[in-house]
Design an enzyme around this catalytic site. Structure first.
Site, PDB file in Angstrom:
ATOM      1  N   THR B 124       0.984  -1.123   0.006  1.00  0.00           N
ATOM      2  CA  THR B 124       0.031   0.161   0.114  1.00  0.00           C
ATOM      3  C   THR B 124       0.810   1.327   0.076  1.00  0.00           C
ATOM      4  O   THR B 124       1.749   1.540   0.752  1.00  0.00           O
ATOM      5  CB  THR B 124      -0.918  -0.098   1.295  1.00  0.00           C
ATOM      6  OG1 THR B 124      -1.742  -1.228   1.215  1.00  0.00           O
ATOM      7  CG2 THR B 124      -1.986   1.168   1.246  1.00  0.00           C
ATOM      8  N   GLY B 163       2.795  -2.965   8.337  1.00  0.00           N
ATOM      9  CA  GLY B 163       3.020  -3.403   9.894  1.00  0.00           C
ATOM     10  C   GLY B 163       4.505  -3.741   9.814  1.00  0.00           C
ATOM     11  O   GLY B 163       5.081  -4.453   9.215  1.00  0.00           O
ATOM     12  N   GLU B 406      -7.058  -5.865   3.451  1.00  0.00           N
ATOM     13  CA  GLU B 406      -7.238  -6.938   2.585  1.00  0.00           C
ATOM     14  C   GLU B 406      -8.574  -6.936   1.770  1.00  0.00           C
ATOM     15  O   GLU B 406      -9.150  -7.875   1.489  1.00  0.00           O
ATOM     16  CB  GLU B 406      -7.577  -8.319   3.486  1.00  0.00           C
ATOM     17  CG  GLU B 406      -6.119  -8.630   4.495  1.00  0.00           C
ATOM     18  CD  GLU B 406      -4.862  -8.664   3.686  1.00  0.00           C
ATOM     19  OE1 GLU B 406      -4.872  -9.119   2.775  1.00  0.00           O
ATOM     20  OE2 GLU B 406      -4.215  -8.310   4.346  1.00  0.00           O
TER      21      GLU B 406
END
Lengths: 671, 646
Positions: B124, B163, B406
């Site tokens: 992303t 993350g 997701e």
């Protein structure tokens, strides 16, 4: 055209994606802003207050998202203290025109809000002597007040409170006690760390007889060194979803003695010999609460939805995602029907609620005057309205803010978007000042009574006269354009509200006649009663929106765009509650398809004015405090800049030395 | 009072193997720590890292290697919360396994397995999410040095959100547009070192950091990554499928459908997560509602448990039924995925499109519903639900991003819709479709009459789950057909395909929703016959009926408008829902006990198994950071000076 005022707060040039939205506005943004403010003079005063507050560095919220609970509490106290100075400096007074805008300008992060409630309850419930004694002290902040009603085990149901105040005739004192753990006061704001005094609600006992819940002024901390007074246990109740800056507190009382004069006694008094005297209606004790419910709607419920809409709609005009037409650049997400369907009904609701809030304020101003003259006849209507609308608006706005948050994709979850804080804050409004379901049932109780009265041909309060007009029938609309006629949809809302109420009333009656006890019958009908109360409030909101639009000046495109929003609000409500309207065939299946078509058409129409419509709310960038929603639309640069300021970026994190380094240097090989 | 022994109903939710890792973790003193609610973000990150490091060692110690067992172990260690190694374990390692060549695996896999390399997965970007083709990061091949040059050409192209990127990782798998020989070859994955081994300082050309505080996920260092002419060797492109040869020649991959499998797997995990998160919230709210007393039901009697109020039951019991429904749906998808992935390995991709379409929609349906349900549970706990001691705020903030990650939910619903429309068109063209959409076949038979499918009357028996499944089926058929016809009508206005699709998208999302709703009702009903214990089956049948009838009651408009149910029947449904609430009431606590959450895992003072709520709230509050000193320093700094001045 965009408001020059707001532009002044942008950084650099405006993102062309946002600038283009403003060039095509069908109405004057500035004029709509003054409509919302209730006149150009109000707009001027509001802007002056906002500017004075935002220019003052003490009130800055720049680092708010990075602060701990302790830091935010401290900042809130600092701001509250500084505010006193500021008000003096600016010549703002509590009864002046500026006052209502101060809180809005501070955007909430300030301590001592319960101090205001403390003062208000003394003004309303206290005798003239009590007002004369306490209000000057409170005004000068020589004491800090709180308002302690809710207990650990008891909330909205006041009669269930367990704190006791026993009158001792020999010393002319009340002895206050927390008899068990569930009776501990829990939640009151400013009480955990700040307050020196609080209004405690307790069951009054005189000569062994219980007289119900009454308010008492109790000192809890020393005015000298702020230590707890004898018999008092108090502290902070710990972290919450938001309100980190407020020290919501607990309070335990063990044989705390206060003089007889500390019971607020405008309406009830215990005389020296223990004689209990009542003056006027007991209901007045609840009036503070009732007015509070209405006064919080604007700042705590409607403004957050307006802010969330501003952020989400501006961001949706800047964010591009996928392609709508091959060969073109990626489309603004605001051009997707599904995105419009999420955001534009929220925008329409924000306007609808702004106008219903004006309606409620008028209702209450009138009621307040009557009560000052000891005429209590309007109390039931005021109580029912404040309960029902507080519940409906807080529930809707909370859901609306969350929709806005989720409509911003991943970035909505960053605190820097401003949306999570708006959400976690507004959702408390569904509970405080009365849990919503219980409030709706109170409204339902009033409606059931009025319905019975109306059916019997007796007079009923003005807001429910429609209950007498029960008439079966069908919706006369023939095509989708007919549903843009307010008469058609107002009638549909009215019909549905009456149907839900009358069928519930009939069921209640049936149950009682079949031998079910009254309270049990009531419990068996509560799901329907809640629905009926909501339908009533929904109807009044639609009707009020229509009436407001009719009264608007037909200039500068204002009335036209407001009419579109009103139509959208009304049709979205029918579309989302189709079952209720189809139920008795008042609206047919074919008509529901027309409503859907009209509703979806309106999304496309309002889309064109979406950005100007949020610009008209006239929030400064500082008050939005959002990397996604600023006026200039420079979303990504701002997000990057702000993230770099995060304390987590200031050095190689200590966790690296402690845990990661050994891990990376493979101390695992031992295994 | 309870007629369904909870251990037996628990049996239908879990296989017994699940318990062992829980016991291993909960009894391990190494995994104990202070209540996270009282820690700052930095402290929470540190705790998470500490536990993750220990966890990795213990996984080795216990010899746990199966992905599902790792998932459970991790979920107990971190009590269902995210942790900084999530992407290393969940994305970095698996991607190496599936997309790296054997040579690359030799270089990277063992170091990563031994945590000398900690990786993340950087897809992303700040300006680009679900629409992958829009990503802007570039990787330009330089044949002279046989290197790729990575660049983040704009602010919007900065990698954002991954993350573990902010502070933890020293490598990242970066997705970038590949340019070679002057041509763009689309998105490809590259292994990029980002921090110096040893000092953990960012490498020259790399700007990396934490994206700041979020709504939850405090322990996760979601990060940003900006690359300026950062060079990596040619061998760092993941080349099991597509390749760039030393001279820059691009070799195309054979098939690009294979990545579907991973997406299906991850989305099926989210369906399971929806069930679990909602179950936790229900456990807390229902136990607390049995402890909390409020107002009076009968004049003169003590305050009743709030769980005795119809309005409270109406809030919570449909959610309880939903939590059970989602458990069964999650299990179904997982089983189907296992079955199909066997076929995929043998090259049979025939069932993949439907499963892919179905999991997209179910991911969206269950996460939206659970998200709203968790909030409903919190609000059903009144004021105390708002305190972090209730545990529900934490469940909410941890769960809610799953509506976005997701695959953003609306986009997911539209993917399912695409499959539904395609199936509808196949039927319209005279073909038959199979699987969950086979109800569309019935439409062709009615084509003789120029009527809505809706005109078909279903004689619905409201106490028979099987008959109710038919009602849901009829509703799905009607709304899928309506959406497909509206789409066709827009297309007939000679609009571009994309434009027509956009103008119908609200209808299309609705069509997907009702299709998913039908699938869930069908799976829940089918589950009933598999339950052998009669008492458990009885209580599950009640829950299934409640789930199904409540869904009708809430969406009465659909059923009436389509002529599936009359308004008299809707009135009966509404009445029956309320009767079921009273029937379920005696079993409510047993039904949440069956979820079998340990108090440590639940993390809630309100939801404690022993119900000693108030004493423990007081104990908890005393530990609040604001209570560390009797008089807060703000008094001396601000309050006292003010009082002195005025």
């Amino acid at each position: 055209m965009g408001s020059k005022y707001a532009q002044g707060f942008g950084l650099g040039s405006v993102n062309p994606d946002l600038a283009s939205e403003r060039q095509t506005a069908s109405f004057s943004v500035e004029r709509l802003t003054t409509v919302l403010d209730g006149g150009a003079e109000h707009t001027r005063v509001r802007r002056a207050v906002v500017e004075a507050i935002e220019r003052d560095p003490v009130f800055s919220r720049e680092n708010q998202y990075f602060q701990t609970q302790n830091e935010r509490y401290e900042a809130a106290v600092r701001k509250a203290v500084h505010l006193q100075k500021k008000m003096h400096e600016m010549g703002w007074r509590e009864d002046g025109p500026e006052f209502i805008y101060i809180y809005r300008a501070l955007a909430g992060d300030v301590a001592f809000l319960l101090h205001r409630v403390f003062m208000r309850s003394i003004s309303v419930l206290g005798s003239d002597e009590q007002v004369a004694k306490w209000i000057p002290l409170a005004t000068k902040h020589q004491l800090i007040g709180s308002y302690a009603q809710t207990e650990l085990g008891h909330g909205t149901y006041l009669q269930g409170l367990e704190t006791t105040a026993v009158f001792d005739t020999t010393t002319q004192e009340f002895i206050l006690n927390t008899p068990k753990i569930s009776a501990m006061k829990w939640w009151p704001g400013d009480m955990g760390r700040s307050a020196t005094h609080t209004v405690v609600f307790a069951q009054l006992y005189v000569h062994g007889k219980c007289y119900g819940v009454h308010p008492f002024i109790v000192q809890i901390r020393s005015l000298r060194d702020h230590s707890l007074c004898p018999g008092i246990t108090a502290g902070d109740i710990g972290p919450k979803m938001n309100f980190e800056h407020i020290d919501n507190g607990y309070l335990m009382l063990q044989n705390v003695r206060i003089p007889r004069e500390n019971m607020l006694n405008k309406f009830c008094e215990v005389q020296p010999d223990g004689t209990y005297v009542r003056r006027g209606s007991q209901k007045i004790n609840y009036f503070t609460m009732t007015t509070l419910r209405v006064s919080l709607l604007s700042d705590e419920v409607i403004l957050p939805l307006m802010k969330a809409c501003t952020i989400a709609i501006r961001y949706s005009a800047v964010r591009r995602q996928s392609k709508l037409n091959p060969g073109e650049e990626e489309a603004k997400i605001l051009d997707y029907q599904t995105q419009q369907e999420k955001l534009l009904p929220q925008l329409a609701a924000a306007y609808a609620f702004h106008f219903i809030n004006n309606y409620l304020h008028k209702l209450f101003d009138r009621g307040y005057k009557e009560i000052q003259e000891r005429n209590f006849s309007s109390l039931p209507e005021l109580h029912a309205s404040s309960s029902g609308f507080k519940a409906m608006l807080s529930q809707y706005c909370t859901a609306g803010v969350e929709i806005c948050l989720r409509a911003c994709g991943g970035h909505g979850y960053s605190l820097l978007s401003g949306l999570p804080s708006l959400y976690t804050k507004i959702l408390a409004s569904c509970i405080y000042e009365g849990e919503n379901t219980i409030l709706l049932l109170q409204t339902a109780r009033f409606l059931i009574k009025c319905f019975a009265a109306a059916s019997a041909g007796q007079p009923v309060p003005q807001s429910v006269t429609y209950l007498a007009a029960v008439k079966p029938g069908k919706c006369p609309a023939k095509n989708k354009l007919d549903f843009l006629n307010p008469d058609i949809y107002v009638e549909a809302y009215q019909h549905t509200a009456i149907r839900l109420l009358s069928s519930t009333a009939a069921k209640l009656q049936d149950l009682i006649q079949s031998g079910v006890k009254k309270h049990e019958a009531w419990n068996q009908c509560t799901v329907q009663l809640v629905q009926a109360a909501k339908a009533h409030c929904h109807y009044i909101t639609v009707k009020n929106f229509v009436e407001t639009v009719e009264k608007l000046e037909n200039k500068a495109g204002i009335q036209k765009i407001m009419k579109h929003l009103c139509d959208l609000y009304a049709l979205h409500g029918i579309f989302s509650n189709a079952g209720l309207f189809l139920h008795d065939g008042y609206i047919s299946g074919a008509q529901m398809d027309m409503i859907t078509a009209s509703y979806l058409d309106l999304l496309g129409v309002i889309r064109k004015d979406a950005v100007p419509l949020v610009d008209a709310f006239d929030f400064t960038d500082k008050s939005l405090n959002s990397a996604l929603g600023s006026y200039d639309g420079n979303v990504y640069q701002r997000l990057y800049e702000w993230a770099q300021k995060s304390p987590t970026n200031q050095q190689v994190h200590p966790a690296y030395e402690k845990y990661l380094r050994p891990l990376l240097h493979n101390k695992l090989s031992k295994l | 009072v309870c007629n369904g022994d909870y251990r037996q109903s628990r049996g239908i939710l879990f296989s017994s193997s699940v318990l062992s890792p829980e016991a291993l973790v909960i009894n391990d003193p190494d995994f104990q720590h202070e209540d996270l609610n009282f820690l700052s973000r930095s402290q929470r990150y540190e705790q998470a890292i500490r536990k993750s490091s220990l966890m990795v060692m213990k996984l080795r110690e216990y010899g746990i290697a199966d992905p599902e067992e790792i998932y459970w172990f991790k979920s107990f260690v971190h009590r269902g919360r995210p942790e900084p190694l999530d992407l290393h374990l969940g994305m970095f390692l698996p991607t190496l396994l599936t997309q790296a060549t054997p040579e690359q695996q030799d270089r990277f896999f063992m170091p990563a397995w031994n945590l000398e390399i900690i990786g993340t997965y950087a897809q992303t970007e700040m300006g680009h999410g679900t629409h992958l083709r829009g990503l802007e990061t570039t990787a330009t091949y330089d044949p002279a040095t046989q290197e790729f040059i990575l660049n983040s050409p704009t602010v919007t192209s900065i990698k954002w959100w991954p993350g573990g990127l902010g502070k933890t990782s020293n490598h990242a798998i970066v997705l970038a547009q590949l340019y070679t020989q002057g041509q763009c070859k689309g998105l490809h994955a590259f292994i990029v070192p980002i921090r110096q081994l040893g000092t953990h300082e960012p490498l020259p050309g790399i700007t990396v950091g934490d994206i700041g505080p979020k709504f939850g996920y405090d322990e996760m260092d979601n990060g940003y990554l900006k690359m300026d002419n950062f060079r990596i060797p040619r061998e760092n492109m993941l080349m099991k499928y597509a390749q760039v040869e030393p001279d820059g020649t691009y070799v195309k991959p054979l098939s690009d459908k294979l990545t579907y499998g991973t997406m299906v797997f991850i989305r099926s995990l989210i369906v399971g997560d929806s069930a679990r998160s909602l179950s936790r919230a229900c456990t807390i709210a229902i136990r607390y509602s049995a402890v909390r007393h409020q107002s009076e039901l009968k004049p003169g009697e003590p305050e009743p448990q709030i769980l005795d109020y119809q309005t409270q039951q109406y809030k919570l019991f449909p959610l309880l039924a939903t939590a059970y429904a989602f458990h069964f749906v999650g299990a179904y998808i997982k089983d189907t995925y296992r079955r199909i992935s066997g076929d995929i390995n043998e090259g049979d991709l025939s069932e993949l499109p439907e499963l892919h379409a179905l999991t997209a929609g179910l991911k969206a349906f269950t996460s939206w519903t659970a998200n709203a349900g968790i909030e409903e549970c919190r609000m059903a706990c009144g004021g105390h639900g708002y305190s972090r001691c209730s545990g529900i705020p934490d469940i909410y903030v941890t769960f809610t991003p799953s509506c976005t990650y997701e695959g953003e939910n609306t986009v997911m619903m539209l993917q399912t819709a695409r499959f539904l429309v395609k199936s509808y068109n196949q039927v319209a063209a005279g073909q038959r479709v199979s699987g969950m959409v086979s109800y569309l076949n019935d439409l062709s038979r009615q084509r003789i009459q120029p009527q809505h499918v809706a005109a078909r009357t279903v004689s619905v028996r409201i106490n028979d789950p099987v008959s109710l499944v038919e009602a849901y089926k009829a509703r799905a058929a009607r709304l899928v057909e309506a959406a497909a016809k509206n789409l066709q009508a827009e297309l007939n206005h000679r609009k571009s395909k994309e434009d027509a699709w956009n103008r119908t998208s609200v209808d299309l999302v609705r069509a997907s929703e009702v299709h998913c709703h039908y699938v869930i009702v069908k799976l829940f009903t089918a589950k009933l016959s598999e339950i052998s214990n009669a008492a458990v089956r009885a209580v599950m049948t009640e829950l299934c009926l409640l789930y199904t009838l409540y869904g009708i009651s809430k969406n009465a408009g659909d059923f009436m408008q389509a002529g599936i149910l009359t308004d008299a029947q809707i009135t009966q449904v509404n009445q029956r829902v309320k009767e079921l609430l009273a029937i379920i009431r005696p079993n409510a606590v047993a039904l949440v006990d069956s979820f079998d959450f340990h108090d440590t895992h639940l993390g809630s003072v309100l939801g404690r198994y022993d119900g000693n709520v108030y004493e423990n709230m007081f104990e908890w509050a005393k530990k609040s950071p604001l209570n560390k000193t009797e008089v807060h320093e703000s008094f001396h700094k601000h309050l006292k000076p003010m009082q002195a001045k005025l």
